[in-house]
Design an enzyme around this catalytic site. Structure first.
Site, PDB file in Angstrom:
ATOM      1  N   HIS A  99       0.872  -1.180   0.000  1.00 36.54           N
ATOM      2  CA  HIS A  99       0.000   0.000   0.000  1.00 36.54           C
ATOM      3  C   HIS A  99       0.906   1.225   0.000  1.00 36.54           C
ATOM      4  O   HIS A  99       1.861   1.292   0.777  1.00 36.54           O
ATOM      5  CB  HIS A  99      -0.903   0.003   1.234  1.00 36.54           C
ATOM      6  CG  HIS A  99      -2.076   0.926   1.093  1.00 36.54           C
ATOM      7  ND1 HIS A  99      -1.932   2.292   1.049  1.00 36.54           N
ATOM      8  CD2 HIS A  99      -3.399   0.681   0.967  1.00 36.54           C
ATOM      9  CE1 HIS A  99      -3.127   2.846   0.914  1.00 36.54           C
ATOM     10  NE2 HIS A  99      -4.036   1.887   0.848  1.00 36.54           N
TER      11      HIS A  99
ATOM     12  N   ARG B  69      -7.197  10.262  -0.298  1.00 40.74           N
ATOM     13  CA  ARG B  69      -6.842  10.726  -1.640  1.00 40.74           C
ATOM     14  C   ARG B  69      -8.092  10.814  -2.501  1.00 40.74           C
ATOM     15  O   ARG B  69      -8.245  11.732  -3.308  1.00 40.74           O
ATOM     16  CB  ARG B  69      -5.811   9.784  -2.267  1.00 40.74           C
ATOM     17  CG  ARG B  69      -4.435   9.974  -1.666  1.00 40.74           C
ATOM     18  CD  ARG B  69      -3.459   8.943  -2.202  1.00 40.74           C
ATOM     19  NE  ARG B  69      -3.582   7.665  -1.535  1.00 40.74           N
ATOM     20  CZ  ARG B  69      -3.559   6.476  -2.140  1.00 40.74           C
ATOM     21  NH1 ARG B  69      -3.404   6.408  -3.436  1.00 40.74           N
ATOM     22  NH2 ARG B  69      -3.675   5.365  -1.437  1.00 40.74           N
TER      23      ARG B  69
END
Ligand SMILES: Cc1cc2nc3c(=O)[nH]c(=O)nc-3n(C[C@H](O)[C@H](O)[C@H](O)COP(=O)(O)OP(=O)(O)OC[C@H]3O[C@@H](n4cnc5c(N)ncnc54)[C@H](O)[C@@H]3O)c2cc1C
Length: 497
Positions: A275, A298
């Protein structure tokens, strides 16, 4: 109408009794008269979905969990669960017909690799996704009304609740609360499943260890013991290049060898998802276990900046692409862990949309609120340029800006910043299964009496899992595994009457 002679009828009756007796015998080495119980290994989302489904199908279920508390890594899930064509999407005018295509694209070259019928698995995952979300919302009572975009998805399809509770916790709590009221359900914690029992090639139960010694249980088995991103030795075996990376996963050994001892096939074991965004805690920057900086930060508009304060990637590209871009930046050595220094920046609009996450991260000291004017000139100009491109694809190909609302030139604006590094997060590889969640051997045969679901399985995601699709696979394949195992238990049970 077909007329059968009494002798034919008698023979048919004898044959049926013999068949039922042999199934019953397979599930009962001890030959007690109690009907067999479905045994579920692991209390993450895959295990709980299987357990609940099996109980509702009329089986007794005994769930064995190695840890002292239920929930596994599932309870930490923070972004949500994917569903295509859900009523929550429709309410927002989202027309979603691209989930299968997005999943295949994200799976990459692995989608055509042998060893497992990937098309069947992805078709099932995506076509049953709406039903999975509906099941959690309506049957289990979990709030999943908020739909957000995540990297690699062409439309918003990741569902979470609007309240303070993260989706993993809400889903696990909902299922545990439901199962708690079921008399046919037993949960034993601190029970480490160490082996599978077999009879004539059929899995008939498990052996397990507790503080009080070793024990065994009889019945069809659903294996839902999770992945191996938290297992340093399995990672070193399959991905030595990732040695030293911190992880979001609990530190625990994988249980894959319990299945391979029986001949189960492993696929895609070198396919490990890193990740891109684990939080570096300023109070303990070298720590091995990191809090995940949820992808929705995000998705809601947050941007990533390199050590020079410049944007360097489409933040909503796939995890693999974002991670690759970070790995190309200079690394930092913390002695025990290898890290990269990337800054996450949220404006007030993005932070507001993710306020429950943001307040938690702020409380943990992982995000801090500052005035934009107090940051470096290169950060200020990166923020201005990003704000100016809102509404059209930017220089990195980013098309969606979530709830980013900053106006170019407003340097009095408050923003949130945090320090990030890539972390091992998810293992795409695992035991091969078919679309009925049956475990497959190295020869490609299904093992009778054994099903698997969740992160222990491989082949569903290929090279790269889409965010939100892991909780989904737990529900889709967990429910199938639970239903199939319950059928087997009921057949065996009726044979014992
Ligand atoms: C921080 C974080 C955030 C995430 N966010 C998301 C998200 O938003 N959306 C998404 O789709 N995915 C997300 N994921 C991934 C997802 O949560 C996991 O992949 C998924 O929940 C795995 O579920 P599981 O049931 O297969 O395994 P787990 O939830 O890990 O459960 C497995 C259980 O099995 C037990 N066990 C293991 N071996 C044995 C044994 N031998 N005997 C008995 N018990 C055993 C373990 O103790 C554990 O409790 C996230 C993961 C992390 C770490």
């Amino acid at each position: 109408m077909l007329r059968l002679r009494p002798r034919t009828l008698l023979l048919a009756g004898l044959l049926l009794a013999l068949m039922l007796y042999s199934v019953r015998r397979s599930f009962s080495t001890a030959m007690t008269n109690a009907p067999p119980t479905v045994i579920v290994v692991g209390s993450g989302l895959a295990g709980l979905s299987a357990a609940y489904t099996a109980v509702r199908a009329g089986a007794r279920v005994h769930l064995l969990e190695r840890a002292g508390k239920a929930g596994g890594n599932s309870i930490k899930a923070s972004s949500g669960i994917n569903g295509a064509g859900t009523r929550f999407q429709l309410a927002k005018g989202i027309d979603d017909t691209s989930f299968y295509a997005d999943t295949v694209r994200s799976a990459g070259k692995r989608f055509t690799a042998p060893g497992v019928n990937r098309d069947a698995l992805v078709s099932k995952l995506t076509s049953e996704s709406s039903a999975a979300v509906t099941w959690l919302a309506d049957e289990i009572g979990v709030d999943l009304a908020v739909v957000a975009p995540l990297g690699g998805h062409s439309v918003p399809r990741t569902h979470r609740g609007g309240g303070k509770i993260p989706p993993g916790f809400a889903i696990i709590k909902g299922l545990l609360d439901k199962l708690d009221t079921e008399a046919a359900f037993t949960l034993t914690k601190g029970a480490d499943v160490t082996g599978l029992k077999t009879h004539n090639g059929v899995v008939t139960g498990v052996t397990y260890a507790t503080d009080n010694g070793t024990h065994s249980l009889t019945g069809p088995v659903v294996f839902a013991s999770g992945g191996f991103a938290g297992d340093a030795s399995l990672l070193a075996e399959y991905r030595p290049d990732l040695a030293g990376l911190p992880s979001t996963n609990d530190v625990r050994p994988g249980a894959h060898s319990v299945l391979t001892t029986l001949g189960a096939r492993l696929v895609d074991m070198d396919s490990v998802q890193v990740h891109p965004t684990g939080f570096v805690d300023p109070a303990d920057p070298g720590a091995r276990m990191k809090f995940l900086a949820a992808e929705m930060l995000r998705g809601e508009g947050g941007i990533l900046l390199d050590q020079d304060g410049k944007r360097f990637v489409n933040e909503l590209d796939t995890r693999a692409a974002v991670t690759k871009a970070i790995f190309e930046l200079p690394s930092r050595d913390f002695g025990t862990t290898r890290q990269w220094g990337v800054t996450l920046l949220l404006d007030a609009g993005s932070a507001k949309a993710a306020e429950h996450h943001v307040s938690f991260y702020e409380w943990k000291g992982l995000l801090k609120k500052v005035k934009l004017r107090d940051l470096s000139p290169s950060v200020i100009s990166a923020v201005d340029a990003y704000s100016a491109s809102r509404g059209s694809p930017d220089m990195f190909g980013r098309r969606t800006y979530g709830n980013w609302r900053h106006t170019p030139g407003d340097h009095d604006a408050e923003v949130y910043v945090g320090d990030l590094t890539p972390v091992t997060h998810f293992t795409m590889g695992g035991v091969a299964i078919d679309a009925d969640a049956r475990v497959l051997t190295t020869k490609g045969d299904a093992v009778p009496g054994l099903w698997a679901a969740g992160e222990i399985t491989g082949g569903v995601h290929g090279d790269n899992r889409l965010g939100g699709s892991s909780l989904l696979e737990c529900v889709v394949f967990g429910r199938t595994a639970g239903a199939e195992a319950a059928k087997a238990a009921v057949v065996a049970g009726s044979a014992s009457l």
